[in-house]
Design a protein around this motif. Structure first.
Motif, PDB file in Angstrom:
ATOM      1  N   LEU A 420     -11.774 -11.028 -89.010  1.00 47.67           N
ATOM      2  CA  LEU A 420     -13.090 -11.069 -89.675  1.00 47.67           C
ATOM      3  C   LEU A 420     -14.141 -10.518 -88.713  1.00 47.67           C
ATOM      4  CD1 LEU A 420     -13.039 -14.575 -91.405  1.00 47.67           C
ATOM      5  CD2 LEU A 420     -12.892 -12.341 -92.520  1.00 47.67           C
ATOM      6  N   ALA A 421     -15.053  -9.693 -89.257  1.00 49.12           N
ATOM      7  CA  ALA A 421     -16.105  -9.106 -88.410  1.00 49.12           C
ATOM      8  C   ALA A 421     -16.960 -10.215 -87.801  1.00 49.12           C
ATOM      9  CB  ALA A 421     -16.952  -8.150 -89.243  1.00 49.12           C
ATOM     10  N   ASP A 422     -17.243 -11.237 -88.592  1.00 45.97           N
ATOM     11  CA  ASP A 422     -18.011 -12.392 -88.105  1.00 45.97           C
ATOM     12  C   ASP A 422     -17.093 -13.610 -88.139  1.00 45.97           C
ATOM     13  OD1 ASP A 422     -19.609 -14.538 -87.640  1.00 45.97           O
ATOM     14  OD2 ASP A 422     -21.166 -13.987 -89.088  1.00 45.97           O
ATOM     15  N   PRO A 423     -16.596 -14.048 -86.980  1.00 47.74           N
ATOM     16  CA  PRO A 423     -15.607 -15.135 -86.970  1.00 47.74           C
ATOM     17  C   PRO A 423     -16.164 -16.465 -87.475  1.00 47.74           C
ATOM     18  CG  PRO A 423     -16.190 -14.442 -84.721  1.00 47.74           C
ATOM     19  CD  PRO A 423     -16.908 -13.528 -85.651  1.00 47.74           C
ATOM     20  N   LYS A 424     -17.502 -16.558 -87.583  1.00 46.25           N
ATOM     21  CA  LYS A 424     -18.080 -17.815 -88.094  1.00 46.25           C
ATOM     22  C   LYS A 424     -17.986 -17.903 -89.621  1.00 46.25           C
ATOM     23  CE  LYS A 424     -22.099 -17.591 -85.702  1.00 46.25           C
ATOM     24  NZ  LYS A 424     -21.869 -16.588 -84.649  1.00 46.25           N
ATOM     25  N   LYS A 425     -17.754 -16.753 -90.271  1.00 42.75           N
ATOM     26  CA  LYS A 425     -17.662 -16.741 -91.733  1.00 42.75           C
ATOM     27  C   LYS A 425     -16.240 -17.105 -92.194  1.00 42.75           C
ATOM     28  CE  LYS A 425     -21.417 -13.773 -93.094  1.00 42.75           C
ATOM     29  NZ  LYS A 425     -21.814 -12.440 -93.558  1.00 42.75           N
ATOM     30  N   THR A 426     -16.126 -17.585 -93.420  1.00 42.37           N
ATOM     31  CA  THR A 426     -14.795 -17.932 -93.937  1.00 42.37           C
ATOM     32  C   THR A 426     -14.181 -16.780 -94.732  1.00 42.37           C
ATOM     33  OG1 THR A 426     -15.786 -18.933 -95.885  1.00 42.37           O
ATOM     34  CG2 THR A 426     -15.237 -20.410 -94.059  1.00 42.37           C
ATOM     35  N   LYS A 427     -15.040 -15.805 -95.144  1.00 39.34           N
ATOM     36  CA  LYS A 427     -14.486 -14.649 -95.861  1.00 39.34           C
ATOM     37  C   LYS A 427     -15.473 -13.487 -95.856  1.00 39.34           C
ATOM     38  CE  LYS A 427     -15.921 -16.382-100.404  1.00 39.34           C
ATOM     39  NZ  LYS A 427     -15.474 -16.743-101.743  1.00 39.34           N
ATOM     40  N   GLU A 428     -14.969 -12.323 -96.215  1.00 37.14           N
ATOM     41  CA  GLU A 428     -15.808 -11.122 -96.336  1.00 37.14           C
ATOM     42  C   GLU A 428     -15.754 -10.621 -97.780  1.00 37.14           C
ATOM     43  OE1 GLU A 428     -14.386  -8.198 -93.605  1.00 37.14           O
ATOM     44  OE2 GLU A 428     -14.990  -9.361 -91.844  1.00 37.14           O
ATOM     45  N   ASP A 429     -16.665  -9.708 -98.121  1.00 36.95           N
ATOM     46  CA  ASP A 429     -16.615  -9.113 -99.465  1.00 36.95           C
ATOM     47  C   ASP A 429     -15.310  -8.340 -99.636  1.00 36.95           C
ATOM     48  OD1 ASP A 429     -19.077 -10.104-100.090  1.00 36.95           O
ATOM     49  OD2 ASP A 429     -20.159  -8.263 -99.569  1.00 36.95           O
ATOM     50  N   ALA A 430     -14.796  -8.342-100.867  1.00 35.76           N
ATOM     51  CA  ALA A 430     -13.537  -7.628-101.141  1.00 35.76           C
ATOM     52  C   ALA A 430     -13.728  -6.127-100.906  1.00 35.76           C
ATOM     53  CB  ALA A 430     -13.094  -7.897-102.567  1.00 35.76           C
ATOM     54  N   ARG A 431     -12.680  -5.476-100.387  1.00 32.83           N
ATOM     55  CA  ARG A 431     -12.701  -4.027-100.135  1.00 32.83           C
ATOM     56  C   ARG A 431     -11.604  -3.377-100.965  1.00 32.83           C
ATOM     57  NH1 ARG A 431     -14.917  -3.802 -94.870  1.00 32.83           N
ATOM     58  NH2 ARG A 431     -15.172  -1.548 -95.160  1.00 32.83           N
ATOM     59  N   GLU A 432     -11.803  -2.075-101.218  1.00 26.52           N
ATOM     60  CA  GLU A 432     -10.816  -1.390-102.060  1.00 26.52           C
ATOM     61  C   GLU A 432      -9.839  -0.579-101.205  1.00 26.52           C
ATOM     62  OE1 GLU A 432     -11.860  -0.290-106.209  1.00 26.52           O
ATOM     63  OE2 GLU A 432     -11.546   1.740-105.442  1.00 26.52           O
TER      64      GLU A 432
END
Ligand SMILES: [Zn+2]
Length: 460
Positions: A420-432
């Protein structure tokens, strides 16, 4: 000799002397097991997805039976040291007790094993699909439900547990097959001799409706696809809100939720409601109509148009899949399965994501399984390539391949997923992710997949 003749004469005329001979009742099905609703889920505690509605239905006089795919023998135990099959034995009792708070006692387990995967095909294999289906068809014939409720069979970004999906697949199959007397015919045959232990004496049964509840994060594509029920209304029988009846049932799953239950036990009702509302427990209960064989509207009540008595068995119309005449590529695995499944069961309207989507754990890998077909009479060269978001890399499976004449081959492209780009986040926006297949400089197919990276997710 004389007295024997007298006896025979007497027995001949006795019916006349004693009036007409009384008709003997023929045996019927056991009414104690008749259900209005059969709920089919995967694990002990999954019933919580529907218990707020079930409490309401029971208030309205509906009879409910429940079938679980597994006994829930995996995962941590918050109470004791018991694990694996011992834990499953405990969880069976917890599930029975949880349902007992609502007055539901007709509860069965299909004998499947917990499968840590999002792939419904792995779950079906691990549950012994044929044996599980045979048992569920038996339970449909035994409980004769008007309505079947189950998880929506489909692959989505979410927890999207393969076992949850498998329960929805099996419930759909059993609903469509239990009315067919040629399917598992020994179940609907009657023993000719006393104590003949093989034939079961059930009758075919066609459920009238099937409704689904999704195991997906998104809600947009399910809205307006079925009825909605407030769970904040107060139950006539228990005098508590339906969401609260659902929570008080859930509390019995102590091996899964002891710390949560301990926390609840220290809180007053207002604090519990505030916490549970924040967690979505008081949100509207939403179902998706799978199909109704008795008409009614899509968003009408679950029991709209349902009247007592059997309806005829309906065999799904057979539809032929178009077979490409040229080189082609398509997604394999669960996505391919669901496309055929919706067609086979008359569920073409069932909401599903386009393009297909999945949530995966960041830092792991994505495997895109493909079917590559060459129906032509000559061997052909195919080039597979992938367009990826920045930082995602192909580890295997792209490049040039030779496909023999009249051959369908499986191919797989493996992609390394970044952290994850930001390890504090639990998820990122979906990518195609886009896979391209070319032959002789011409495109022979494009496959797209939306992938969401998460801190944690079940394996693909
Ligand atoms: Zn579950």
């Amino acid at each position: 000799m004389k007295s024997r003749v007298m006896l025979i004469l007497l027995s001949l005329f006795l019916p006349l002397i004693g009036g007409a001979q009384e008709a003997k009742p023929l045996p019927g099905a056991d009414e104690r097991y008749k259900a209005d609703i059969l709920l089919v889920v995967a694990h002990p505690d999954d019933e919580g997805a529907a218990t707020a509605y079930l409490a309401r239905a029971i208030d309205e006089g509906k009879r409910v039976a429940v079938a679980y795919g597994t006994r829930g023998s995996s995962g941590g135990n918050e109470v004791g040291t018991e694990q694996a099959l011992a834990l499953g034995a405990i969880r069976e009792i917890e599930a029975r007790r949880a349902l007992g708070t609502l007055g539901i006692t007709n509860v069965w387990f299909l004998g499947g094993k917990d499968t840590a995967s999002q792939d419904v095909l792995q779950s079906l294999a691990n549950w012994d699909h044929g044996a599980a289906l045979e048992q569920l068809v038996r339970l449909v014939r035994l409980t004769r439900p008007e309505v079947v409720l189950t998880f929506l069979p489909g692959a989505f970004i979410g927890e999207d547990h393969g076992d949850h999906q498998a329960s929805g697949v099996l419930a759909t199959e059993a609903s469509d097959l239990a009315g067919d007397p040629t399917f598992f015919p020994s179940q609907v045959a009657v023993p000719l001799r006393r104590l003949e232990p093989y034939l079961e004496g059930l009758r075919p049964w066609q459920p009238k409706k099937i409704y689904y509840f999704p195991d997906a994060d998104r809600e947009d594509i399910f809205k307006g696809q079925g009825p909605e029920y407030s769970v904040k209304e107060i139950s006539k029988s228990s005098k508590k809100a339906y969401w609260r009846a659902s929570l008080d049932s859930f509390r019995l799953h102590e091996t899964q939720a002891k710390s949560f239950v301990d926390q609840l036990n220290k809180m007053d009702d207002a604090a519990i409601e505030k916490m549970m509302a924040a967690d979505g427990w008081t949100d509207v209960q939403r179902f998706v109509l799978g199909k109704s064989l008795v008409g009614g509207s899509v968003t009408g009540p679950v029991f709209e148009n349902v009247t007592a008595g059997a309806i005829p068995f309906r065999r799904e119309a057979f539809s032929v899949e178009a077979v490409p005449a040229e080189l082609s590529v398509k997604l394999a695995g669960p996505w391919d399965f669901y496309e055929g499944f919706r067609r086979a069961h008359g569920l073409g309207h069932l909401p599903h994501p386009e393009p297909p989507e999945i949530a995966l754990q960041a830092g792991t890998s994505l495997v895109i399984a493909l079917w590559v077909s060459n129906p032509t009479t000559a061997s052909r060269e195919v080039t597979l390539s992938a367009d990826l978001p920045a930082g995602w890399t192909v580890s295997n499976g792209t490049g040039k391949f030779v496909l023999a004449a009249r051959q369908t081959s499986s191919a797989r492209i493996e992609i390394n997923l970044p952290a994850l780009a930001d390890p504090k986040k639990t998820k990122e926006d979906a990518r195609e992710v886009t896979v391209r297949a070319e032959s002789n400089g011409q495109s022979v197919g494009v496959v797209k997949l939306r992938v969401e990276l998460r801190k944690r997710a079940l394996p693909e």
